[in-house]
Design a protein around this motif. Structure first.
Motif, mmCIF file in Angstrom:
data_model
loop_
_atom_site.group_PDB
_atom_site.id
_atom_site.type_symbol
_atom_site.label_atom_id
_atom_site.label_comp_id
_atom_site.label_asym_id
_atom_site.label_seq_id
_atom_site.Cartn_x
_atom_site.Cartn_y
_atom_site.Cartn_z
ATOM 1 N N LEU A 227 -9.333 -0.771 3.576
ATOM 2 C CA LEU A 227 -8.524 0.402 3.229
ATOM 3 C C LEU A 227 -9.386 1.629 3.472
ATOM 4 C CD1 LEU A 227 -6.187 1.972 1.843
ATOM 5 C CD2 LEU A 227 -7.283 1.440 -0.350
ATOM 6 N N TYR B 119 -0.467 1.700 8.359
ATOM 7 C CA TYR B 119 -0.794 0.427 7.732
ATOM 8 C C TYR B 119 -0.653 -0.716 8.750
ATOM 9 C CZ TYR B 119 -0.128 3.335 3.618
ATOM 10 O OH TYR B 119 -0.214 4.328 2.688
ATOM 11 N N THR C 262 -4.963 0.982 6.949
ATOM 12 C CA THR C 262 -5.484 -0.352 6.642
ATOM 13 C C THR C 262 -5.575 -1.168 7.914
ATOM 14 O OG1 THR C 262 -3.273 -1.232 6.216
ATOM 15 C CG2 THR C 262 -4.490 -0.369 4.328
ATOM 16 N N PHE D 265 0.826 -1.204 0.000
ATOM 17 C CA PHE D 265 0.000 0.000 0.000
ATOM 18 C C PHE D 265 0.871 1.269 0.000
ATOM 19 C CE2 PHE D 265 -2.950 -3.113 1.865
ATOM 20 C CZ PHE D 265 -4.042 -2.922 1.016
ATOM 21 N N THR E 13 -9.641 -7.106 4.172
ATOM 22 C CA THR E 13 -8.680 -6.058 4.537
ATOM 23 C C THR E 13 -9.349 -4.740 4.186
ATOM 24 O OG1 THR E 13 -6.710 -7.393 4.190
ATOM 25 C CG2 THR E 13 -6.457 -5.024 4.009
#
Length: 562
Positions: free
Chosen positions: A495, A447, A486, A421, A493
């Protein structure tokens, strides 16, 4: 030369769990070890009973006294920075350490003023150098014995308090249990004359017993005085048999004496020289049983009627099942037709966008040719051609977006790989550097899930649309602040892209993902970006949600299937 001062305390290397702690405080390390050696020599038979904690300053000694459970402190009087008197005064002023006995060890004169000062700040005794080993051992033994005795008393006191608490709680629980029972419970002690039971005395009754018998003064009363009918009804003789033989009874009895005309269920069992009786009024149950017997006759007739009705219902259900099956088949056909229409629509968009590229390119070329041949002084014509160029440019962007929408339907994601990411966001920051700098946008990242297997091209498209919108749809006087993070949520998952932009009205949220829908018209756009994001996610088994506070900002939650 003065001995080096240590900054931390130290203990005997053979320190044992459960042994008594004795704190030794002296600014001279040699004195500490000498005192420790002297104590260990005098207590060789009890060496495992003590942990000697050595501190080379009063400050370190205070830290140990607060932390450790100490039986005794042997404290030097003359020390730099903080002397023994000051340390003792602080210890006695603290509730946690005030109880610890302190013996001062000093080489100063044995005068009354020094000793008086020591006793005032909390010392229990003095030892003067050079130390007498026998006297040292005797005094230490006394205070250690007092400490042990104190701990024993504390333990016994806690055990007594626990026992009393358990007894109190047990009595309270027993009373609560008995009084919460819906049935009457009473304990009766046998009254004997020449070994023969002639009556019973009430020793315990619960609230239900008092309510049933309509009396609150039963304790200590005799059974035959309160309920003389027991003799006539034969219950007294049954109770005597239980008390003498130990064989319990469980009977139903109709009692029609005193103010009662009731059915009772009576259970009696032997208890010491007497018995415990539990009873409940079952009059209503008996009436209900009679009612049930009468109802059984009606129930049989009703059952036959229900069988006939059930047969009719089964027939109706069968007919309805056939109708539902036909409706389901129609629905499947309709769904197939819709799929076909949707495919045709996608094909049309794809074909139209492809076929329009050439004419638009021709128009663009003609406009450029026309501009090159117009006189430069013909400003009005140049302005009109500039407007045409802008329209052509917007039309080309729309065709490009339509082509991408159509491509989503036809192509499979072929570039699936591990996507970082942070790496994608970094690339987009470089691509959007001019917009970020122009708006002085701030982008923060967090993240918990650093990477995912996904199409690189599609991930870039998702993040580009979200970031560009976050910068674009923010008030001109406000610096955009965007937070990207995230995390895991079930099988997804997530985001998250959160901004401080205009926000979206709740009624407008469903419009965000529709093709060509634009909620803000002050900036350029085709209204197709978020539609593309939604299609990308749905094609890969994901989804997107929006949380928004109008006027304060929005948060887009992208659910990527793991």
């Amino acid at each position: 030369m003065k001995e080096e001062q240590h900054k931390s305390h130290f203990v005997s290397p053979e320190r044992m769990e459960g042994a008594l702690n004795i704190l030794l405080v002296d600014d001279k390390v040699a004195n500490l070890y000498s005192l420790k050696a002297l104590l260990e020599k005098e207590n060789e038979s009890e060496a495992g009973d003590f942990n000697y904690i050595l501190c080379p300053s009063a400050e370190e000694g205070l830290k140990v006294a607060i932390k450790e459970d100490l039986a005794l402190i042997l404290l030097d009087v003359q020390m730099p920075e903080m002397d023994g008197y000051e340390m003792a005064r602080i210890l006695k002023g603290n509730k946690k350490t005030a109880h610890i006995p302190i013996i001062f060890i000093t080489a100063i004169d044995q005068n009354n003023s020094n000793m008086l000062q020591g006793f005032k700040v909390g010392a229990v005794d003095f030892l003067f150098k050079p130390l007498n080993a026998t006297l040292l051992k005797a005094k230490v033994d006394v205070f250690v014995a007092l400490y042990k005795r104190e701990k024993e008393l504390e333990l016994k006191n806690r055990m007594l308090q626990n026992s009393n608490q358990i007894l109190h709680e047990t009595q309270f629980l027993l009373k609560g249990v008995l009084d919460s029972a819906f049935i009457g419970i009473m304990a009766l002690r046998a009254i004997r004359e020449e070994g023969r039971i002639v009556d019973f005395e009430f020793m315990l009754v619960n609230k239900a017993t008092q309510q049933i018998m309509q009396r609150t003064d039963l304790f200590g009363k005799k059974l035959m005085e309160v309920m003389p009918g027991y003799k006539v009804e034969g219950l007294f003789d049954r109770f005597v048999t239980v008390a003498e033989s130990g064989k319990p009874i469980n009977i139903e009895h109709y009692y029609a004496r005193e103010s009662f005309k009731n059915w009772f269920r009576i259970m009696a069992t032997k208890w010491e020289d007497g018995l415990v009786v539990a009873f409940e009024d079952i009059t209503q149950r008996k009436i209900t049983e009679e009612t049930i017997n009468s109802a059984n006759v009606e129930l049989h007739a009703t059952k036959e009627a229900l069988v006939e009705l059930n047969n009719e219902l089964e027939s109706r259900v069968s007919q309805r099942t056939i109708e539902l099956k036909n409706a389901q088949e129609e629905l499947l056909k309709t769904n197939e037709n819709l799929k076909s229409i949707n495919t045709d629509l996608d094909n049309f968009i794809y074909t139209a966008s492809h076929d329009l590229k050439a004419p638009i390119s021709n128009i663009e070329g003609l406009v450029m040719l026309l501009k090159s041949r117009l006189p430069e002084e013909d400003n009005k014509a140049h302005q009109l051609l500039s407007l045409v160029e802008e329209s052509v440019a917007r039309f080309k962007i729309t065709i490009k977006d339509l082509t991408q929408v159509a491509r989503l339907q036809h192509e499979e994601a072929e570039d699936i790989k591990d996507i970082e990411f942070q790496e994608v966001v970094h690339e987009l920051k470089m691509t959007m550097a001019d917009d970020i700098a122009r708006r002085n946008a701030h982008i923060s990242e967090e993240y918990q899930v650093p990477a995912i297997q996904y199409s690189a091209k599609n991930m870039r498209s998702i993040l580009y649309n979200l970031l560009s919108n976050a910068i674009k749809y923010c008030a001109p006087e406000v610096e955009p602040r965007i937070h990207i993070c995230t995390y895991l949520s079930g099988r997804y998952t997530v985001l998250s892209v959160k901004d401080n932009g205009y926000g979206i009205r709740e009624a407008d949220i469903p419009k965000v993902f529709k093709m060509f829908k634009r909620l803000h018209t002050h900036t350029e756009g085709t209204g197709i970006g978020m539609y593309i994001v939604k299609r990308i996610l749905e094609n890969s088994g994901g989804k997107i949600e929006v949380k928004s506070d109008y006027g304060k900002g929005s948060e887009f939650l992208v659910y990527l299937k793991n």
